[in-house]
Design an enzyme around this catalytic site. Structure first.
Site, short mmCIF file in Angstrom:
data_model
loop_
_atom_site.label_atom_id
_atom_site.label_comp_id
_atom_site.label_asym_id
_atom_site.label_seq_id
_atom_site.Cartn_x
_atom_site.Cartn_y
_atom_site.Cartn_z
N ALA A 1 0.84 -1.21 0.00
CA ALA A 1 0.00 0.00 0.00
C ALA A 1 0.86 1.24 0.00
O ALA A 1 2.07 1.17 0.25
CB ALA A 1 -0.90 0.01 1.23
N ASN A 2 0.25 2.37 -0.31
CA ASN A 2 0.89 3.67 -0.13
C ASN A 2 0.39 4.26 1.19
O ASN A 2 -0.71 3.94 1.64
CB ASN A 2 0.47 4.62 -1.24
CG ASN A 2 1.21 4.36 -2.53
OD1 ASN A 2 1.96 3.40 -2.65
ND2 ASN A 2 0.99 5.21 -3.49
N ARG A 3 1.14 5.18 1.75
CA ARG A 3 0.70 5.92 2.91
C ARG A 3 -0.34 6.95 2.46
O ARG A 3 -0.03 7.81 1.63
CB ARG A 3 1.88 6.71 3.46
CG ARG A 3 2.44 6.17 4.70
CD ARG A 3 3.52 7.12 5.19
NE ARG A 3 4.76 6.39 5.40
CZ ARG A 3 4.94 5.51 6.40
NH1 ARG A 3 3.99 5.27 7.28
NH2 ARG A 3 6.09 4.89 6.52
N SER A 4 -1.54 6.85 2.95
CA SER A 4 -2.56 7.85 2.62
C SER A 4 -3.69 7.72 3.62
O SER A 4 -4.22 6.62 3.82
CB SER A 4 -3.11 7.62 1.21
OG SER A 4 -4.26 8.41 0.99
#
Ligand code: CTP
Ligand code: CA
Length: 218
Positions: A33-36
């Protein structure tokens, strides 16, 4: 005394917003995942609805409440997000705020991968680029806005992204500090006409200003 009617300049318009990360499974318990946090995208969806737009918010996995007046579609992966965006078309405007994972595991394991003698190797496959795909599509929204989270050379990278993606505006934010998950954001609006830098402000204030800018542009 009667209250003045609330102005609804986006009444009759359909706006599509993506927000949050995507999760790409490695096995049933692990993901890429991406950090968001999704906060900026959710605030934008709410601000557009407050101006009268019909808003479809395609949301990756986040723990945020749906803003008032917004139709929300929850997705997990980039490919699910792409399909949900496609299903929501046509739209007058699209604001793609999501931090989409660029890659997925090529062959996710059906069962939990057990720790053993060998450290597993992950083979990745590239995910569809939702923004670039929308820019090329015959159902391209007339105003197409991308976001760019950069850690360095923010404006140069964002300018290149505007050209490469084929969108109308890029909202660039410098995420080298505490922006991710935080309440404040400082953005640059990059268009064919140039660059506008906004003062650092709470994410909901940035959202209201962007919604007004969108309304003025239509
Ligand atoms: N985006 C998208 N689909 C993807 C990747 C990105 O729709 N698979 C959108 C994002 O929602 C954002 C814009 O494209 O609006 C820019 O995303 P970004 O990750 O900054 O761009 P990339 O082209 O993936 O470049 P980078 O190598 O910097 O990650
Ligand atoms: Ca990316």
């Amino acid at each position: 005394a009667a209250l003045a009617p609330v102005p609804r300049p986006l009444a009759g318009r359909h706006v599509l917003v993506t927000a949050g990360p995507t999760h790409e499974p490695i096995d049933p318990v692990r993901y890429i995942a991406n950090r968001s946090s999704g906060k900026q995208g959710f605030a934008i969806a709410g601000a557009l609805a407050a101006l009268g737009a019909r808003v479809t918010l395609v949301a990756g996995p986040v723990t945020l409440a749906t803003p008032a007046g917004v139709d929300r579609v929850d997705v997990e992966t980039a490919r699910e997000m792409a399909a949900a965006v496609d299903a929501a078309l046509p739209a007058d405007v699209a604001v793609l705020v999501a931090a989409v994972a660029d890659w997925r595991a090529e062959a996710p394991a059906g069962q939990k991968i057990k720790k053993g003698a060998d450290t597993p190797t992950l083979t990745l496959a590239e995910n569809p680029d939702i923004l670039a795909g929308l820019a090329r599509s015959d159902r391209r929204p007339s105003l197409l806005i991308g976001f760019a989270a950069e850690t360095e050379h923010v404006i140069d990278h964002a300018r290149a992204k505007l050209a490469r993606k084929g969108c109308d505006w890029i909202v660039a934010n410098d995420v080298s500090g505490n922006v991710m998950g935080g309440a404040l954001n400082r953005v640059h609006i990059i268009t064919a006409d140039g660059v506008e830098t906004w003062d650092e402000a709470p994410k909901d204030a940035v959202a209201r200003k962007l919604a007004e800018r969108i309304s003025d542009a239509l």
